[in-house]
Design an enzyme around this catalytic site. Structure first.
Site, PDB file in Angstrom:
ATOM      1  N   GLU A 173       0.822  -1.225   0.000  1.00  0.00           N
ATOM      2  CA  GLU A 173       0.000   0.000   0.000  1.00  0.00           C
ATOM      3  C   GLU A 173       0.852   1.269   0.000  1.00  0.00           C
ATOM      4  O   GLU A 173       0.640   2.177   0.814  1.00  0.00           O
ATOM      5  CB  GLU A 173      -0.965   0.008   1.202  1.00  0.00           C
ATOM      6  CG  GLU A 173      -2.040  -1.043   1.074  1.00  0.00           C
ATOM      7  CD  GLU A 173      -3.152  -0.952   2.108  1.00  0.00           C
ATOM      8  OE1 GLU A 173      -3.040  -0.167   3.064  1.00  0.00           O
ATOM      9  OE2 GLU A 173      -4.138  -1.686   1.953  1.00  0.00           O
ATOM     10  N   GLU A 292      -5.665  -8.131  -0.533  1.00  0.00           N
ATOM     11  CA  GLU A 292      -6.349  -7.816   0.734  1.00  0.00           C
ATOM     12  C   GLU A 292      -7.788  -7.484   0.386  1.00  0.00           C
ATOM     13  O   GLU A 292      -8.045  -6.519  -0.347  1.00  0.00           O
ATOM     14  CB  GLU A 292      -5.691  -6.633   1.460  1.00  0.00           C
ATOM     15  CG  GLU A 292      -4.343  -6.962   2.060  1.00  0.00           C
ATOM     16  CD  GLU A 292      -3.825  -5.857   2.975  1.00  0.00           C
ATOM     17  OE1 GLU A 292      -4.623  -5.222   3.690  1.00  0.00           O
ATOM     18  OE2 GLU A 292      -2.597  -5.643   2.965  1.00  0.00           O
TER      19      GLU A 292
HETATM   20  O1  AHR Z   1      -5.360  -5.789   6.885  1.00  0.00           O
HETATM   21  C1  AHR Z   1      -5.215  -4.666   7.713  1.00  0.00           C
HETATM   22  C2  AHR Z   1      -4.457  -3.535   7.060  1.00  0.00           C
HETATM   23  O2  AHR Z   1      -5.218  -3.002   6.022  1.00  0.00           O
HETATM   24  C3  AHR Z   1      -3.146  -3.907   6.408  1.00  0.00           C
HETATM   25  O3  AHR Z   1      -2.088  -3.881   7.289  1.00  0.00           O
HETATM   26  C4  AHR Z   1      -2.976  -2.843   5.373  1.00  0.00           C
HETATM   27  O4  AHR Z   1      -2.238  -3.264   4.270  1.00  0.00           O
HETATM   28  C5  AHR Z   1      -4.382  -2.431   5.033  1.00  0.00           C
HETATM   29  O5  AHR Z   1      -4.560  -1.074   5.021  1.00  0.00           O
END
Ligand code: AHR
Length: 502
Positions: A173, A292
């Site tokens: 990210e 994610e």
């Molecule tokens: O999954 C929780 C968080 O969400 C992770 O650390 C991050 O990559 C995202 O913003």
């Protein structure tokens, strides 16, 4: 009862079912690692401190790959802290989650756990506070057979064979201003390209994932992908997508249509990647690692990290409790990932244990399944062969967030060898049972093997450690096949699986 017509045809093949669609994620965050997968004091713990009950649930969930060690955590991580003798490992501040990491679990433990869990490890390197050299060092530690300082160090630490990790995330990210070492698209694109180039000098067959956007709502969405891929197209294979902004905030109709938004995300990133491909006059296609995704109630208190002088080890963080509607949405998001199997080559449900997770644990105590466990486990178990695009004729309804949405969404898989078909469908209606009629005449001789439905008159029902079995997928006796036409009745706010065989 509202009729909905679906058509299944083996000619509508999107691509193969990819095992990697059913990946998950273990981050050093809250209680995911410590008291989640790892809890030496637990009665089922093995010699390394891994909970066997959690390993069993992980296998039952049907997880394929597991991304590690973060997440935001990775952008401040020194991987060297997590290898070698335990008594020499330093405790460190984890700036991302305002916690202390004792480094009792690191690369070595994770690789041992991954083997026990029967999952493929997917590693992320720190491109926040670190760079090319540290990424190459970690790769050397993991994948080089021996004869170099770092590979010999791994051998000395008890792993004679290389871990042979194939998939590597180049940071996490990096578009997010919250990220440690946050970068502009140009800065990150260059760094990703140079890190990827150096890593391929060690091992040319790696599958490298560049950071895409942390969500479609990011102000840089689209432009970020264009710039990063313009810089790094030749060096990477996949671009990541992350999405968590789906939550039930009083507008259940919109929430149930969250997959419309995931469809939009995947299609937008694919189009952007293809535009860069056209501009560069290349044959190679970039695919998506949706590494994610989940429902996440970000505004609830449990998502607020500690502050001030409080730097706890494994605090309770992001421990969302999921209800039946959340499970229906998670099932629908899996439908979206499957129907994009031509572009989504990898995905990770975030996360695996305790932290926005399908599996929950009590420290030293019980483990249990959240509602979202079930759609994931069923899709992972029954999706086989090829994904078939399902033609859906259904009434639509208007949502405040995502425009018009079909009342029913569905995808199917068909295994040409066995003839098995799995139909995954959600009913998004808040009030109506729907009769789904499926024209499956182009797949002759089908019979119902099993039909199940996950639903509850109270869609806010959540599992607990005391009761995680009152609401689970139950047999749906309405499923029939006559003259190649399948019929099944599905209740409001439901996740459904119809398995057919010849
Ligand atoms: O999954 C929780 C968080 O969400 C992770 O650390 C991050 O990559 C995202 O913003």
């Amino acid at each position: 009862m509202i009729p909905v017509r679906l058509t299944l045809d083996p000619a509508f093949r999107v691509g193969p079912v990819r095992r990697r669609t059913f990946g998950s994620f273990v981050e050093h965050l809250g209680r995911c690692v410590y008291t989640g997968i790892h809890d030496p004091a637990h009665p089922t713990a093995d010699a390394d401190g891994f909970r066997k009950d959690v390993l069993d649930l992980t296998r039952e969930l049907g997880v394929s790959t597991v991304r590690y060690p973060g997440g935001n955590f990775v952008s401040g991580y020194r991987w060297e802290d997590g290898v070698g003798p335990l008594d020499q490992r330093p405790a460190r501040l984890d700036l991302a989650w305002h916690s202390t990491d004792p480094n009792t679990v690191g690369v070595e433990e994770f690789m041992r756990w991954a083997r026990l869990a029967e999952v493929e490890p997917m590693m992320a390197v720190n491109l926040g506070t670190r760079g090319v050299q540290e990424a190459v060092d970690l790769l050397e530690y993991c994948n080089v057979r021996g004869g170099t300082r770092l590979s010999d160090q791994r051998r000395a630490n008890g792993a004679p064979d290389p871990y042979d990790v194939r998939m590597w995330c180049l940071g996490n990210e990096m578009d997010g201003p919250w990220q440690i070492g946050h970068k502009t698209a140009h800065e990150y694109g260059r760094l990703a390209a140079e890190t990827g180039r150096a890593m391929r000098m060690v091992d040319p067959d790696l599958e490298l994932v560049a950071c895409g956007s942390s969500g479609v709502s990011m102000p840089t969405f689209g432009e970020w992908e264009r710039i990063v891929l313009t810089e790094a197209y030749e060096q990477v294979d996949l671009i990541s997508a992350h999405a968590y902004y789906w939550e039930e905030d009083g507008d259940l109709g919109s929430f149930l249509a969250s997959a419309v938004d995931m469809d939009h995300f995947v299609e937008s990133v694919s189009a952007t990647a293809d535009a860069v491909r056209a501009h560069k006059k290349l044959d190679k296609r970039i695919h998506i690692s949706f590494d994610e995704w989940n429902v996440w109630y970000q505004h609830r208190a449990e998502s607020r990290p500690p502050s001030g002088h409080d730097w706890p080890v494994a605090p309770v963080l992001l421990e969302d409790r999921y209800n039946v509607a959340d499970a229906v949405v998670v099932g629908n998001l899996l439908i979206s990932l499957l129907r994009h199997t031509d572009r989504v080559h990898s995905a990770s449900l975030a996360q695996l244990v305790n932290v926005i997770a399908p599996i929950m644990t009590e420290p030293g105590g019980r483990s249990w399944k959240q509602t979202i466990f079930h759609p994931f486990a069923q899709a992972s178990r029954y999706a086989k062969g090829d994904v078939l695009q399902v033609a859906v004729e259904a009434p639509t309804y208007e949502t405040a967030k995502f425009g018009d949405a079909a009342l029913v969404d569905a995808v199917a898989t068909w295994d040409a060898e066995s003839g098995d078909v799995a139909l995954f469908a959600v009913n998004r209606s808040l009030t109506e049972t729907v009769t789904i009629e499926v024209d499956a005449r182009s797949l002759p001789g089908l019979r119902v093997v099993e039909a199940t439905t996950l639903a509850n008159p109270d869609h806010t029902w959540s599992a607990t450690a005391d009761d995680d079995t009152s609401v689970v997928p139950r047999a749906n006796a309405t499923a029939t096949v006559r003259d190649g036409r399948v019929s099944v009745q599905v209740p409001p706010v439901s996740w459904n699986v119809v398995r057919l065989g010849v």
